[in-house]
Structure formats: C-alpha cells, structure tokens
Write an enzyme that holds these catalytic residues in place. Structure first.
Site: not given
Length: 852
Positions: A320, A812
C-alpha cells in the site's frame, strides 16, 4: 527448415529451463483483460492487444501465443473453509488475475492459441495435428511454466496459510455445547471482544493481552496449556466463505478444510453467519480503531470514482505504501508530461528488456493510473444485478454464461520488482516507510533521465545551514540539497494537556486492572508550533571549531536557500519512548490548506558576522596502517564495544550504534541512546561512521545524500593505506570512489572485484556515481550546481499520505488527493470521493506553489 528447427529447439530449451516471462512489458493488460494477453514466442514478453501490432512491426516477430481467461458465473455456494488456492482443471496459466479466485460466484476457464502475424492466423492449443511435435512441446512448456514473480521472490509471493496438522483428525467432545449466533462472553471473565471458540470442547475464551491495551486476558491460551486442545476459531470472523482459525500448538494462523463440520458440531451454521470483526489474528496487535476508521473514512457511504486519474492499485500483501506514493507522484503535471507524455517515444525506444527499464515501467504505471483504461464504471445491467444480489442473497444466479468482471485497478508487481531490485528492504514483502520510498524513487528518477526535463526538479531545493561556534561566536554558512521538509512534532505545545494527563492516568489504571482502555484522547498540536521547532537552533554534537582549533559547543540553524515548486512535508511522528520501545506519536496537527514559509528564507552572511576559518580538522594516521587494516579491518578508534553491542541488541543498525558511541565520547550506552534518538530520522543514520583521516568528515542530515563532484579525488593518505596493502593505485582510487572514501567498504569492494579493471578516470567516476546508492544530488559535468526552481514560499495543499498503525513497518497507507475541486481517497483498489479528508492525521503532505 533448418533455421526454423533451430529456433524451435531454442524455444523448447528456453521454456523448459523455466525462463519464460509472460509479463506485460508496456501496459497493464492481463489474460482476463479484454483482448487477452499476447506472448512473444521469441522474447517471451507479454503485450496487450493495443501493443502487439507495434511490437510485430518493429521486430518482425510473427509468432505469438494468445492467452485468454474466461469467467463463468455459477450458483453461489458456501466455501465451508475450503483452501484459498483451489485446484481447477480448467486453469493452466500460472498468472496473476483481476478476478478473485476464491470467489465462489465464478469459475474460470483458460484458452490458448498460437497466432501468426500479420494474417492473425490462429491455431488452438493444444493441437498435435496441425503443429510439429517440437512446437507442441515448446508451447506446453511455456503454458506450464511458473510465474516469474514466484521464481524471483518465492518467499514473498503470498503469505499462504498452511493446513493444520490437527484439522483432519481433530477430536470433538460430545458434551452438548451449543453456541448462540451472538451475545458471546468469555467464560472466565467479562470480556465480550476478541473471543475464541475452542473446536474441541466448545469453550468461549478471550485472546491475548497486548501492550496497547487491546486484546484480552489470555484465557484461551491458558485453556490450551491446561487441556491441550489445539484449534480455535475467532468468533465474529465466521462467514459462509470461511473463518479465522488459530493453532496453539503450531503457534500460527492455519487453515481448517473441515471448519464447517467442526462448527456444526456446536450448532453453528456457516451459511447463516456474517462476520463482525476485522479478521485479526490472535497473534496480531489490534490497531487503534479510531485512527483506522477516521483515516479510511469508515462507516461513510463513499461514492466510487472512475475514469482517468481515478485508478486504484492492487495490494500485493504489503504494497500500500507504493500505491500511496505513486498516486501522489502521478498527480503532478511534470511527472505526467515526462512519462505519460513520452508514451510513443518510450515504446519506440524498445529496450532489449523493457521489464528491467525504469523509464518504461514508469510509463506503464503512469499510463495505467491516468488513462482511465483500467477504471471503468460497471454496466447498468451489472449495477442492477449487484443490487439484486444484496437484496436476495439466497437467490440462485444463471450459470454457464461467459463474461469478464470489470477490469478496475492495476497491479504494481512488475514495478515493485524493478524498483526494489537489490534493495534489502523494498525487495521484501514487509511494509515499508512511504517517506523512504519517496526518496528512493527520486534517486531512481535522477539516475534515469528521460528527455530534457527532469521531473524531480520540482521537489529539489537548497537548504542553508548556519553553524556558529558558541565560544568564538564565528559562523559558517553551507548549502545542501534536499527534497523533503521534515517537520518535528512539538508535543510540549499540545493545547489539551490536561485531557492527555487524565487519559494517561486512566489508561495505566485500566492496563494494571486488565480492563479495556478508556476512549482515546489524541494530542492536538498547533502547526505553528511545529514550524517554530523546525527553525529553532539545534546543538551540534562533537563540533570542532576551526577558530579554536579544538572541540567546542556549536549550534546550527537551517533555512530555505530556495523554495521548490512542490513542497513535500513529512511529520516526524515516529520516535522512541522512555522504555526504548519504538512508537508512533498519535497526534492531530492543524495542517493549513494555505502555507506561507517566506519568513524561512535564508539571508546569508550578515553584517557584523565573522566567518570561521576554512581549516580542516587534524588528520590522524595510525602508526602501522598496514597491520592495523589487515588485523582489524580498520576498526574505528575510541569506540566502546560493550556500549555498541548494548545498543545493537536493542535492534539499532550496527553502524548507527558505533556513531552514537563515538560522538558521545564513550560515556556509556544511555548517553549514546539519546544521540540515536536525536539523529535516527537522518537519511545517513545507518551509514558507516567516517572519521577525519579515516574517510573524510561524516555527513549529517539530508546533506548526507549528496555525492562528491567528479573532480574530487580520495585523500592521498587513504590511497596510500590501500596501496601499502599491496593493491594497485588505480584499484585503490576506484574502490575508494565507489564506496564514498570508506576504507572498510573499499576493501570489501576490492575483494568482490578481484579482476583488475583498466578503466579511464571518467569511467571510474561514472561507475562511482552509479554505485552510490544514496546519491540524491547528481552534479552534471560542467554545471555549477544542482538545478533548483526558486520562487515564492506560498503554497496550497493538494494531497497527503496517511499511515495507520504503530510502526512504519506495519499498518496501512492511504492517499488523499484534491482533484477537480474535490478530495478523493485512494485506498488500494478503492477510489472514492472523500467526505471527510482527515488532514490533521496525515504523515506526508504535498503542497504546490501558488503563482505570484
């Protein structure tokens, strides 16, 4: 026929050796894309339908294998915990797919043909009647070859769970236990979260207790130690498609192919269950829900965005950070012009291996993100079908119809493999720091020019550093290049200190009593305080005053000698606590939409200021350098090894530990630790220690990213030391240049290049530039200095990258960008209009200059 037969033999040997690529070189098309994938039978490069003609015209290669994956809808059924990678006889391509192979709504069927250009003559495969046996064997070998990414990085291809050794023979007690569909509670305490159902006796118990206050009291683990029942299912993760299963004996999350039967033993029907938790494993640290929800805008009905510039990226496991950085990079017009604007030129250039060409892969990625070809809204019929599916989940669907699900989003797998090649961190499957990737990318852009415009120019700026000797009051002004403004978090300026103190007391009480933590209170920091902390003077460790010819106290201040076109601001959230545990500062900073930093403009030498003499520190050469080098590989002097090892055992890089002990005068590990905390954000933090006389003056801060000009020769005394060990002078110079004048690394370089290289000085210099992995300043021959775009210091916010989690190595990343007057959130494949962009929780911010 002899030439053709030789080619077929070569093709066969190439395929059987497992060397086939079968990856798209110029676009993001896959075998399940519209038009399928064409594989050149000579180079084994893949092409989409729009590029195969160009490749044929340029190379004359006429034989291609056409691969197409068809999707067939079928009746939905419960997976019952089946393995994620099912064996499907109709799938013979080991290639990445846009569809979800675990989705029971679809079946997949592969088709392969041999296509002969320019007539597009097609021969279905396998075909033993029309094709010679040698061709058939070669085609079969190509179809059965493994994906190149599996071969390049088998350990990080996918974190696939293993089937538990207890799954098949698990003993379940007939004790009459029946588990209700909701309302669970730990049978040994009052916790109602993080509950685990033991699959042997049906006990419902809580999971582990974590240091951040989440988790449970560890009763599930205690039960296993007492009874020896190995498998447990996390309640709240049970759905018709499976459940999270943990093996206490194997100490990891596992697969249970019989989980549906095991759950039915206790009255749980998987078909009727809907997951309520985030599928966190018992050995994972549960993130702070508030941060994750706010940054991802959870709970809001976000409108999906489609078209050019609204294309997401597939998450490869922990990629990510790539999506977040590249979305921001390709929202900048200069990068769009340099790469996407050069689309035809790059394709016509056609390097020998475009999969290993940085510019080609930048073009491919940029085209994938900006063309809109991989971001199309669903057809009206599909929207209706989706609504019907939500309203009538038990209804059957028609089967047997060939269709292709919407091809939205691209995979950065080839791009990641290229930019991470040779990099120990980025080549792994671990989460990485987005700021480090940004600087690494700038480095690659600098080393791979495309056209006359260098897009990284928009980020480059000059920093003026003013260093003052506190005793003589004399000053020195220097300039360095940087690409990012690192802004400290001024925790002492929090506006809600009373709330923070009260929260911390409640949190400690809850942790001591093993109760759930109180509602989070986040520190609110004024942006003005962070900006002030950036401009305040900092003490200079181990400052040598040329005016005094001795060590003295020194202070340094930094200002902007130029303002970049695009200002990148990093909030330095990551630090260490008093207990030496790495942590992230969970703060809210009121980042402005409009930013004015003109007051940080450098002024240069002021009237009345006297410059420090330009005198270098004394050079210390060991009495017997040859013996010293041979016996101890030039071990740096005056370094307490015990303190170094104490710091290294805490997880810090060895070279950083040696620096810390040296620069703090061997005063012990605790004092050296404070030095580490103060310098760990510097780009050269883990670079080898360089002491005057042993490798020049150690670079500090972002200036350490600069490289030495081509006319800079290694110090003569260092060359003499290497020559005295029996190496040729030209080899010594070449090795020292290649390792930034570090003697220890120079010896390693020589031993890894045993053959003498007769190269010119220019070739040696070029090699040095290419081998300096930290080079962010590439001085052009004949230029007076790096190019910068100076202008006003007034900026407007257009994007920011946010991080969720407690460390850069986990969690994340998502990206928010302002496009066409509205904010958009990029969360892997999901691209939606943002309702509440969390501008106060960002990690890296992107500003563009406001025209004067």
């Amino acid at each position: 026929m002899g030439g053709a037969q030789n080619f077929l033999c070569l093709l066969l040997s190439f395929c059987l050796s497992g060397s086939s690529c079968m990856v798209t070189a110029f676009c993001n098309s896959l075998q399940d894309s519209e038009g399928g994938l064409y594989v050149c039978m000579n180079t084994f490069l893949g092409f989409g339908r729009e590029h195969v003609e160009r490749h044929y015209r340029k190379t004359g290669q006429c034989a291609y294998m056409h691969l197409k994956r068809h999707v067939i809808e079928k009746v939905t059924g419960a997976a019952g915990g089946a393995l994620p990678k099912r064996s499907n006889g109709k799938l013979f391509l080991d290639l990445e797919t846009n569809g979800d192979l675990n989705n029971d709504d679809y079946e997949y069927e592969d088709e392969a043909k041999l296509v002969i250009f320019p007539d597009h003559y097609e021969i279905s495969l396998p075909n033993i009647e029309e094709l010679p046996a040698l061709v058939t064997i070669a085609c079969d070998a190509l179809l059965s070859s493994k994906s190149p990414y599996r071969k390049q990085d088998p350990d990080s291809w996918e974190e696939e769970l293993q089937v538990s050794k207890h799954a098949k023979s698990l003993v379940q007690l007939d004790n009459g236990v029946r588990i209700p569909p909701s309302g669970w509670k730990c049978s040994k305490c009052d916790l109602r979260e993080n509950l685990w159902l033991n699959l042997t006796d049906g006990s419902v118990l809580c999971g582990k207790w974590f240091f951040d206050g989440s988790g449970g009291n560890g009763h599930a683990l205690e039960h296993y130690k007492e009874m020896g029942y190995p498998l447990a299912v996390k309640l709240g993760t049970i759905t018709p498609d499976g459940a999270d299963v943990y093996s206490f004996e194997e100490e990891e999350a596992v697969l249970d192919p019989h989980v549906a039967k095991h759950l039915a033993h206790f009255g749980i029907d998987m078909l009727q269950m809907q997951g309520t938790e985030n599928s966190l494993r018992d050995n994972d640290i549960k993130p702070r829900v508030s941060e994750w929800e706010v940054i991802q805008e959870s709970g809001m009905k976000l409108k999906p965005m489609y078209g050019p510039g609204y294309t997401g990226m597939k998450n490869l496991g922990n990629s990510c950070y790539i999506n977040a950085v590249m979305q921001a990079i390709f929202s900048i017009p200069e990068f769009q012009r340099a790469y996407v604007g050069n689309l035809p030129r790059i394709f016509d250039y056609s390097p020998l291996d475009p999969t290993q060409d940085f510019n080609t892969q930048m073009v491919k990625l940029g085209h994938g993100l900006l063309s809109g070809q991989y971001s199309k809204p669903p057809m009206k019929s599909e929207l209706i079908e989706q609504v019907m599916k939500e309203e009538h989940k038990d209804c059957s669907k028609p089967t047997g119809s060939h269709r292709n699900p919407q091809h939205n989003g691209i995979s950065p797998r080839m791009f990641k493999a290229l930019i991470s090649k040779g990099h120990p961190e980025f080549s792994s499957n671990r989460q990485q720091d987005a700021q480090e990737l940004f600087l690494h990318l700038i480095n690659l852009v600098e080393r791979n020019p495309v056209g006359s415009e260098n897009p990284s120019d928009v980020f480059r700026f000059l920093v003026e550093e003013r260093t003052q000797c506190c005793q003589s009051r004399k000053v020195r002004y220097t300039e360095r290049v940087d690409y990012i403004m690192q802004l400290p978090v001024a925790m002492e300026a929090a506006t809600n200190k009373d709330e923070l103190i009260a929260y911390e007391l409640k949190r400690r009480e809850a942790e001591a009593a093993r109760r759930p933590p109180p509602e989070l209170v986040r520190a609110r920091i004024p942006f003005s305080a962070c900006l002030q902390a950036f401009s305040e003077p900092n003490n200079v460790d181990d400052f040598w005053s040329s005016a005094l010819q001795a060590k003295s106290a020194g202070v340094k201040t930094s200002c902007f000698a130029s303002f970049p076109e695009y200002l990148v601001v990093q909030i330095k959230k990551f630090t260490f606590g008093l207990d030496w545990i790495p942590k992230k500062l969970d703060v809210s900073i009121d980042m402005p939409d409009l930013l004015d930093i003109n007051h940080l403009r450098a002024t240069g030498l002021q009237p009345g200021e006297e410059e420090l003499p330009d005198i270098a520190p004394p050079i210390v050469i060991p009495d017997d350098p040859k013996d010293h080098m041979m016996n101890h590989f030039m071990e740096l002097p005056d370094i307490d090894d015990s303190s170094v090892m104490q710091l290294a055992e805490m997880g810090f890089p060895l070279e950083a530990c040696r620096k810390a002990v040296y620069y703090t005068g061997n005063l012990g590990a605790e004092v050296a630790f404070n030095w580490i905390i103060a310098h760990m954000e510097e780009p050269d933090f883990a670079e080898p220690l360089i002491i005057p006389g042993f490798g020049g003056v150690a670079a500090t801060g972002a200036a350490g990213l600069g490289v030495i000009g081509l006319d800079n020769q290694p110090p003569e005394e260092m060359v003499a030391i290497v020559v005295s060990m029996g190496f040729q002078r030209n080899v010594a110079i070449q090795a020292l240049k290649a390792t930034n004048n570090n003697l220890e690394r120079a010896l390693d370089w020589i031993f890894s290049h045993p053959e003498p290289e007769e190269e010119s000085e220019t070739a040696s210099d070029v090699m040095y530039m290419e081998n300096n992995a930290n080079a962010n300043i590439l001085t052009e021959a004949g230029s007076e200095g790096p190019r910068v775009r100076d202008g006003s210091g007034r900026y407007e916010l257009f994007g920011f990258i946010s991080h969720m989690g407690t460390s850069t190595m986990s969690g994340h990343y998502v990206c928010h960008l302002k496009k066409e007057g509205r904010w958009v959130i990029y969360n892997d494949l999901k691209v939606c209009a943002s309702e509440r962009p969390p501008k106060d929780l960002g990690y890296i911010y992107f500003y563009h200059r406001i025209p004067s």
